[in-house]
Scaffold this motif. Structure first.
Motif, PDB file in Angstrom:
ATOM      1  N   PHE A 111       0.821  -1.143   0.078  1.00 44.63           N
ATOM      2  CA  PHE A 111      -0.105   0.053  -0.061  1.00 44.63           C
ATOM      3  C   PHE A 111       0.880   1.279  -0.081  1.00 44.63           C
ATOM      4  N   TYR A 112       1.766   1.317   0.930  1.00 44.85           N
ATOM      5  CA  TYR A 112       2.711   2.522   0.933  1.00 44.85           C
ATOM      6  C   TYR A 112       3.630   2.555  -0.190  1.00 44.85           C
ATOM      7  N   GLY A 113       4.029   1.646  -0.796  1.00 45.76           N
ATOM      8  CA  GLY A 113       4.652   1.743  -2.121  1.00 45.76           C
ATOM      9  C   GLY A 113       3.706   2.055  -3.106  1.00 45.76           C
ATOM     10  N   ARG A 114       2.568   1.761  -3.287  1.00 46.47           N
ATOM     11  CA  ARG A 114       1.699   2.159  -4.506  1.00 46.47           C
ATOM     12  C   ARG A 114       1.560   3.961  -4.086  1.00 46.47           C
ATOM     13  N   ARG A 115       1.237   4.215  -2.982  1.00 42.90           N
ATOM     14  CA  ARG A 115       1.174   5.525  -2.483  1.00 42.90           C
ATOM     15  C   ARG A 115       2.450   6.448  -2.917  1.00 42.90           C
ATOM     16  N   ALA A 116       3.467   5.777  -2.766  1.00 43.51           N
ATOM     17  CA  ALA A 116       4.816   6.692  -2.928  1.00 43.51           C
ATOM     18  C   ALA A 116       5.116   6.909  -4.379  1.00 43.51           C
TER      19      ALA A 116
END
Length: 109
Positions: free
Chosen positions: A64-69
């Motif tokens: 999730f955090y990878g996609r958001r970044a």
């Protein structure tokens, strides 16, 4: 996160699961707190000794955090990666190579 901080992990898990159900039922709406809920739930599962159950939840937070970044370095993705690595070391059998990969990726963030 309050019950988690207080050490009441069963209650914390209950509220994290309820929050996750709410997020999932609101399909189509972006939820910036989904990563935090996943990370919190995964950490609670880990603290309850449910390492094999915690890892996939923590991996979802990491993704999730990878996609958001969007390919940029992200401290929250690094935090989730380190959490995944710690759990990898607690599995039976331990997944040290996977843990090392996650730590190396997280450090580079």
């Amino acid at each position: 996160h309050t019950y988690n901080s207080m050490g009441d992990y069963p209650k914390a898990e209950q509220y994290f699961r309820e929050a996750l159900k709410f997020i999932e039922s609101s399909s189509g709406t972006p939820h910036n707190n989904e990563g935090g809920v996943l990370l919190g739930l995964g950490l609670v599962r880990d603290r309850l000794g449910k390492h094999a159950e915690a890892l996939p939840i923590l991996e979802k937070a990491y993704e999730f955090y990878g996609r958001r970044a969007q390919g940029q370095p992200a401290s929250l993705q690094a935090k989730a990666g380190i959490s995944c690595a710690k759990v990898c070391c607690k599995l039976s059998p331990p997944q040290y190579e996977r843990a090392e990969q996650l730590v190396r990726k997280s450090i580079s963030m």
